[in-house]
Design a protein around this motif. Sequence first.
Motif, PDB file in Angstrom:
ATOM      1  N   LEU A 251     -13.444   1.965   2.300  1.00 56.84           N
ATOM      2  CA  LEU A 251     -12.439   2.745   1.575  1.00 56.84           C
ATOM      3  C   LEU A 251     -11.205   2.990   2.440  1.00 56.84           C
ATOM      4  CD1 LEU A 251     -14.553   5.343  -0.430  1.00 56.84           C
ATOM      5  CD2 LEU A 251     -13.451   3.252  -1.257  1.00 56.84           C
ATOM      6  N   ALA A 252     -11.407   3.158   3.747  1.00 53.16           N
ATOM      7  CA  ALA A 252     -10.260   3.307   4.650  1.00 53.16           C
ATOM      8  C   ALA A 252      -9.452   2.014   4.696  1.00 53.16           C
ATOM      9  CB  ALA A 252     -10.735   3.686   6.052  1.00 53.16           C
ATOM     10  N   GLU A 253     -10.131   0.864   4.714  1.00 51.27           N
ATOM     11  CA  GLU A 253      -9.434  -0.422   4.697  1.00 51.27           C
ATOM     12  C   GLU A 253      -8.688  -0.619   3.383  1.00 51.27           C
ATOM     13  OE1 GLU A 253      -9.347  -3.063   7.223  1.00 51.27           O
ATOM     14  OE2 GLU A 253      -9.694  -1.116   8.207  1.00 51.27           O
ATOM     15  N   ILE A 258      -3.472  -0.715   0.334  1.00 47.09           N
ATOM     16  CA  ILE A 258      -2.587  -0.094  -0.653  1.00 47.09           C
ATOM     17  C   ILE A 258      -1.268   0.308  -0.007  1.00 47.09           C
ATOM     18  CG2 ILE A 258      -2.295   1.948  -2.111  1.00 47.09           C
ATOM     19  CD1 ILE A 258      -5.316   1.799  -2.698  1.00 47.09           C
ATOM     20  N   GLN A 259      -1.339   0.873   1.176  1.00 49.93           N
ATOM     21  CA  GLN A 259      -0.117   1.272   1.882  1.00 49.93           C
ATOM     22  C   GLN A 259       0.733   0.059   2.232  1.00 49.93           C
ATOM     23  OE1 GLN A 259       0.928   4.380   2.219  1.00 49.93           O
ATOM     24  NE2 GLN A 259      -0.932   5.055   1.145  1.00 49.93           N
ATOM     25  N   ARG A 260       0.093  -1.026   2.690  1.00 49.72           N
ATOM     26  CA  ARG A 260       0.846  -2.244   3.005  1.00 49.72           C
ATOM     27  C   ARG A 260       1.501  -2.821   1.760  1.00 49.72           C
ATOM     28  NH1 ARG A 260      -3.360  -3.374   6.876  1.00 49.72           N
ATOM     29  NH2 ARG A 260      -4.574  -4.446   5.269  1.00 49.72           N
ATOM     30  N   ILE A 265       6.230  -4.081  -1.397  1.00 44.75           N
ATOM     31  CA  ILE A 265       6.941  -4.021  -2.672  1.00 44.75           C
ATOM     32  C   ILE A 265       8.316  -3.400  -2.488  1.00 44.75           C
ATOM     33  CG2 ILE A 265       6.950  -2.898  -4.938  1.00 44.75           C
ATOM     34  CD1 ILE A 265       3.893  -3.272  -4.969  1.00 44.75           C
ATOM     35  N   GLN A 266       8.379  -2.316  -1.734  1.00 47.56           N
ATOM     36  CA  GLN A 266       9.659  -1.666  -1.500  1.00 47.56           C
ATOM     37  C   GLN A 266      10.605  -2.577  -0.727  1.00 47.56           C
ATOM     38  OE1 GLN A 266       8.407   1.901   0.518  1.00 47.56           O
ATOM     39  NE2 GLN A 266       7.955   3.006  -1.398  1.00 47.56           N
ATOM     40  N   ARG A 267      10.069  -3.274   0.274  1.00 50.71           N
ATOM     41  CA  ARG A 267      10.901  -4.174   1.081  1.00 50.71           C
ATOM     42  C   ARG A 267      11.411  -5.337   0.244  1.00 50.71           C
ATOM     43  NH1 ARG A 267       7.285  -5.641   4.428  1.00 50.71           N
ATOM     44  NH2 ARG A 267       7.485  -3.758   5.698  1.00 50.71           N
ATOM     45  N   ASN A 268      10.519  -5.920  -0.564  1.00 48.98           N
ATOM     46  CA  ASN A 268      10.925  -7.066  -1.369  1.00 48.98           C
ATOM     47  C   ASN A 268      11.920  -6.680  -2.460  1.00 48.98           C
ATOM     48  OD1 ASN A 268       9.334  -8.940   0.022  1.00 48.98           O
ATOM     49  ND2 ASN A 268       7.530  -8.498  -1.213  1.00 48.98           N
ATOM     50  N   ARG A 273      13.257 -10.139  -3.607  1.00 51.07           N
ATOM     51  CA  ARG A 273      12.204 -11.140  -3.648  1.00 51.07           C
ATOM     52  C   ARG A 273      11.010 -10.631  -4.448  1.00 51.07           C
ATOM     53  NH1 ARG A 273      11.283 -12.351   2.601  1.00 51.07           N
ATOM     54  NH2 ARG A 273      11.259 -10.065   2.550  1.00 51.07           N
ATOM     55  N   PRO A 274      10.204 -11.577  -5.003  1.00 50.05           N
ATOM     56  CA  PRO A 274       9.007 -11.146  -5.734  1.00 50.05           C
ATOM     57  C   PRO A 274       8.037 -10.426  -4.795  1.00 50.05           C
ATOM     58  CG  PRO A 274       9.503 -13.457  -6.171  1.00 50.05           C
ATOM     59  CD  PRO A 274      10.390 -13.027  -5.030  1.00 50.05           C
ATOM     60  N   ALA A 275       7.343  -9.429  -5.303  1.00 47.58           N
ATOM     61  CA  ALA A 275       6.380  -8.688  -4.492  1.00 47.58           C
ATOM     62  C   ALA A 275       5.098  -9.488  -4.328  1.00 47.58           C
ATOM     63  CB  ALA A 275       6.066  -7.349  -5.147  1.00 47.58           C
ATOM     64  N   LYS A 276       4.507  -9.415  -3.131  1.00 45.08           N
ATOM     65  CA  LYS A 276       3.218 -10.041  -2.858  1.00 45.08           C
ATOM     66  C   LYS A 276       2.227  -8.958  -2.451  1.00 45.08           C
ATOM     67  CE  LYS A 276       5.020 -14.523  -1.346  1.00 45.08           C
ATOM     68  NZ  LYS A 276       5.040 -15.520  -0.250  1.00 45.08           N
ATOM     69  N   ARG A 277       1.040  -9.021  -3.029  1.00 43.76           N
ATOM     70  CA  ARG A 277       0.030  -8.001  -2.746  1.00 43.76           C
ATOM     71  C   ARG A 277      -1.025  -8.516  -1.787  1.00 43.76           C
ATOM     72  NH1 ARG A 277      -0.688  -3.558  -6.102  1.00 43.76           N
ATOM     73  NH2 ARG A 277       0.825  -3.330  -7.782  1.00 43.76           N
ATOM     74  N   GLN A 278      -1.509  -7.596  -0.947  1.00 43.82           N
ATOM     75  CA  GLN A 278      -2.620  -7.887  -0.051  1.00 43.82           C
ATOM     76  C   GLN A 278      -3.921  -7.520  -0.756  1.00 43.82           C
ATOM     77  OE1 GLN A 278      -2.056  -9.210   3.028  1.00 43.82           O
ATOM     78  NE2 GLN A 278       0.112  -9.212   2.561  1.00 43.82           N
TER      79      GLN A 278
END
Length: 282
Positions: A251-253, A258-260, A265-268, A273-278
């Motif tokens: 859950l910590a990972e 989620i934070q990354r 998303i904010q940076r892109n 640029r399109p957002a990429k999810r981890q």
Amino acid sequence: MVRGMADYGGEGIMLAGAGRALLLQLANPAVGRGVEEHSNFEGRPVNRLKGTLTYVYAIVYGTDEQVKEVRRRVNRAHVPVRRPDNADSPGYSAYDPELQLWVVATLYDTARTILEMIYGAPDDDTADAMYQDYARLGTALQVPEGMWPEDRAAFGRYWDQQVATLQAGPAGIRVAHGLLYPKHTALWYRAIIPPARFLTAGLLPERLRQDFGLPWNERRERRFSSTMRLLSATYPKLPRQVRHGLKDYLLAELDKDIQRNRRDIQRNRKDGRPAKRQGVSA
């Protein structure tokens, strides 16, 4: 005191039944074909296990944001897992509620089996609470609420009917063999596979042991019984932070991912640029 999944769902001993649940799933021919054709279980078994455990832990213990994230991951992973009927075999879809019901059923029955072996049979109120809690694992995806058998007796009838018709097909057997006899994974993973394979065989119905080529005899049965008695005498005495350590870590990972994702998303957005999810697929 009535206990439910929140009390037991994070127990690390549940991992002892991971192989059983997976092989029961693979014994459904449609699941076996879908996994073989669209998954990478053999190549990344640890990642796949982490994805499944993270989903379970998030649904039971997680925040709304964590639940939303694991649902997104699983739905994304299920999109390509489909094939129409053809002349050789019936089709399948990861969104099929009947198949999803079977997957959740294997998780519930395996958890129930392991917990009873380690802690003994719970009282009826606790067993009912845990049973109803497991419905959330399916309804968080595409299993309609009405499909989950209404009580434990109804589940028992459903389970017996399903197990009676199971027969592992060639695809499921090939996937299971790659998992049970890995060749291209980390050395530490290959080292833990023999005891995991032994526990899996001990927890499966005899007919499925034969389907998956898992040897069994009276000597192995006695050894299995002794192993479970030893675990039931020692595991409950471990500190809770040890027993629930894997749940807390995953859950910590998930929170870190989620934070990354939020930062990316904010940076892109700023860069156009399109957002990429981890995230690890479930």
